[in-house]
Design a protein around this motif. Structure first.
Motif, PDB file in Angstrom:
ATOM      1  N   VAL A  60     -27.103  86.480 -34.486  1.00 11.10           N
ATOM      2  CA  VAL A  60     -28.275  86.700 -35.338  1.00 11.10           C
ATOM      3  C   VAL A  60     -29.552  86.344 -34.577  1.00 11.10           C
ATOM      4  CG1 VAL A  60     -29.462  85.834 -37.392  1.00 11.10           C
ATOM      5  CG2 VAL A  60     -27.066  86.480 -37.531  1.00 11.10           C
ATOM      6  N   LEU A  61     -29.551  85.241 -33.851  1.00  9.54           N
ATOM      7  CA  LEU A  61     -30.727  84.860 -33.072  1.00  9.54           C
ATOM      8  C   LEU A  61     -31.037  85.888 -31.985  1.00  9.54           C
ATOM      9  CD1 LEU A  61     -30.264  81.008 -32.704  1.00  9.54           C
ATOM     10  CD2 LEU A  61     -31.989  82.223 -34.031  1.00  9.54           C
ATOM     11  N   ARG A  62     -30.019  86.387 -31.338  1.00 10.80           N
ATOM     12  CA  ARG A  62     -30.210  87.401 -30.297  1.00 10.80           C
ATOM     13  C   ARG A  62     -30.804  88.680 -30.883  1.00 10.80           C
ATOM     14  NH1 ARG A  62     -25.267  90.416 -27.862  1.00 10.80           N
ATOM     15  NH2 ARG A  62     -26.357  92.117 -26.907  1.00 10.80           N
ATOM     16  N   THR A  63     -30.270  89.093 -32.032  1.00  6.68           N
ATOM     17  CA  THR A  63     -30.781  90.290 -32.692  1.00  6.68           C
ATOM     18  C   THR A  63     -32.218  90.087 -33.154  1.00  6.68           C
ATOM     19  OG1 THR A  63     -28.540  90.808 -33.420  1.00  6.68           O
ATOM     20  CG2 THR A  63     -30.333  91.953 -34.531  1.00  6.68           C
ATOM     21  N   ALA A  64     -32.504  88.933 -33.731  1.00  4.53           N
ATOM     22  CA  ALA A  64     -33.865  88.653 -34.189  1.00  4.53           C
ATOM     23  C   ALA A  64     -34.842  88.638 -33.018  1.00  4.53           C
ATOM     24  CB  ALA A  64     -33.901  87.326 -34.935  1.00  4.53           C
ATOM     25  N   THR A  65     -34.426  88.077 -31.905  1.00  2.00           N
ATOM     26  CA  THR A  65     -35.283  88.049 -30.722  1.00  2.00           C
ATOM     27  C   THR A  65     -35.585  89.459 -30.235  1.00  2.00           C
ATOM     28  OG1 THR A  65     -34.341  85.927 -30.077  1.00  2.00           O
ATOM     29  CG2 THR A  65     -35.495  87.150 -28.377  1.00  2.00           C
ATOM     30  N   ARG A  66     -34.578  90.317 -30.202  1.00  4.88           N
ATOM     31  CA  ARG A  66     -34.793  91.702 -29.771  1.00  4.88           C
ATOM     32  C   ARG A  66     -35.747  92.435 -30.711  1.00  4.88           C
ATOM     33  NH1 ARG A  66     -28.999  94.211 -27.910  1.00  4.88           N
ATOM     34  NH2 ARG A  66     -28.851  93.091 -25.932  1.00  4.88           N
ATOM     35  N   VAL A  67     -35.567  92.234 -32.017  1.00  2.00           N
ATOM     36  CA  VAL A  67     -36.423  92.911 -32.988  1.00  2.00           C
ATOM     37  C   VAL A  67     -37.862  92.431 -32.845  1.00  2.00           C
ATOM     38  CG1 VAL A  67     -36.921  93.092 -35.454  1.00  2.00           C
ATOM     39  CG2 VAL A  67     -34.591  93.433 -34.628  1.00  2.00           C
ATOM     40  N   LEU A  68     -38.052  91.136 -32.691  1.00  2.00           N
ATOM     41  CA  LEU A  68     -39.403  90.611 -32.548  1.00  2.00           C
ATOM     42  C   LEU A  68     -40.056  91.063 -31.243  1.00  2.00           C
ATOM     43  CD1 LEU A  68     -38.973  87.017 -33.973  1.00  2.00           C
ATOM     44  CD2 LEU A  68     -40.188  88.933 -35.004  1.00  2.00           C
ATOM     45  N   ARG A  69     -39.307  91.148 -30.169  1.00  2.00           N
ATOM     46  CA  ARG A  69     -39.869  91.635 -28.906  1.00  2.00           C
ATOM     47  C   ARG A  69     -40.277  93.103 -29.018  1.00  2.00           C
ATOM     48  NH1 ARG A  69     -35.905  88.954 -24.386  1.00  2.00           N
ATOM     49  NH2 ARG A  69     -36.822  86.885 -24.477  1.00  2.00           N
ATOM     50  N   ARG A  70     -39.439  93.896 -29.693  1.00  2.00           N
ATOM     51  CA  ARG A  70     -39.768  95.311 -29.882  1.00  2.00           C
ATOM     52  C   ARG A  70     -41.030  95.454 -30.730  1.00  2.00           C
ATOM     53  NH1 ARG A  70     -35.282  97.641 -32.695  1.00  2.00           N
ATOM     54  NH2 ARG A  70     -34.143  97.203 -30.783  1.00  2.00           N
ATOM     55  N   ALA A  71     -41.134  94.667 -31.793  1.00  2.00           N
ATOM     56  CA  ALA A  71     -42.339  94.705 -32.632  1.00  2.00           C
ATOM     57  C   ALA A  71     -43.566  94.264 -31.843  1.00  2.00           C
ATOM     58  CB  ALA A  71     -42.150  93.827 -33.860  1.00  2.00           C
ATOM     59  N   ASN A  72     -43.404  93.267 -30.984  1.00  2.00           N
ATOM     60  CA  ASN A  72     -44.517  92.797 -30.168  1.00  2.00           C
ATOM     61  C   ASN A  72     -44.988  93.887 -29.205  1.00  2.00           C
ATOM     62  OD1 ASN A  72     -46.404  91.038 -29.088  1.00  2.00           O
ATOM     63  ND2 ASN A  72     -44.960  90.207 -27.607  1.00  2.00           N
ATOM     64  N   ARG A  73     -44.053  94.606 -28.601  1.00  2.00           N
ATOM     65  CA  ARG A  73     -44.429  95.695 -27.698  1.00  2.00           C
ATOM     66  C   ARG A  73     -45.168  96.795 -28.449  1.00  2.00           C
ATOM     67  NH1 ARG A  73     -38.868  96.026 -24.570  1.00  2.00           N
ATOM     68  NH2 ARG A  73     -38.310  95.825 -26.697  1.00  2.00           N
ATOM     69  N   ARG A  74     -44.714  97.100 -29.671  1.00  2.00           N
ATOM     70  CA  ARG A  74     -45.396  98.125 -30.468  1.00  2.00           C
ATOM     71  C   ARG A  74     -46.809  97.684 -30.824  1.00  2.00           C
ATOM     72  NH1 ARG A  74     -40.590  99.761 -34.647  1.00  2.00           N
ATOM     73  NH2 ARG A  74     -39.302 100.885 -33.149  1.00  2.00           N
ATOM     74  N   MET A  75     -46.956  96.430 -31.219  1.00  2.00           N
ATOM     75  CA  MET A  75     -48.289  95.917 -31.558  1.00  2.00           C
ATOM     76  C   MET A  75     -49.196  95.932 -30.322  1.00  2.00           C
ATOM     77  SD  MET A  75     -48.495  95.226 -34.748  1.00  2.00           S
ATOM     78  CE  MET A  75     -49.915  94.184 -34.796  1.00  2.00           C
TER      79      MET A  75
END
Length: 91
Positions: A60-75
């Motif tokens: 879950v932590l790994r998945t959350a980290t990936r999602v947050l990094r992807r959102a950060n790149r989009r922002m």
């Protein structure tokens, strides 16, 4: 943009270090399992559930980290586009 140097090793040195870490962890766990054999056998279900929970939490932590990094790149991309546009009101 200034980036910090990475401390990661590459090539055969990283593989050797990973294998040494795995060997050390395995030897330590083997020693502890030998010392506390009765406790392990008596509490096998609780230990199994704890390990399952720990692996699920890691996933879950790994998945959350990936999602947050992807959102950060989009922002960053959105902000970059907006900052490159000319101002609607010249000063």
């Amino acid at each position: 943009m200034v980036t910090a140097p990475r401390a990661a090793l590459h090539g055969p040195y990283a593989l050797r270090l990973a294998l040494l870490d795995a060997l050390t962890a395995g030897a330590g766990l083997g020693y502890l399992a030998h010392q506390y054999r009765e406790a392990l056998v008596a509490n096998l279900a609780a230990i199994g559930l704890s390990l399952l929970f720990a692996f699920a939490l890691g996933y879950v932590l790994r998945t959350a980290t990936r999602v947050l990094r992807r959102a950060n790149r989009r922002m960053d991309a959105i902000f970059g586009e907006e900052l490159r546009k000319p101002s609607p009101r010249p000063r």
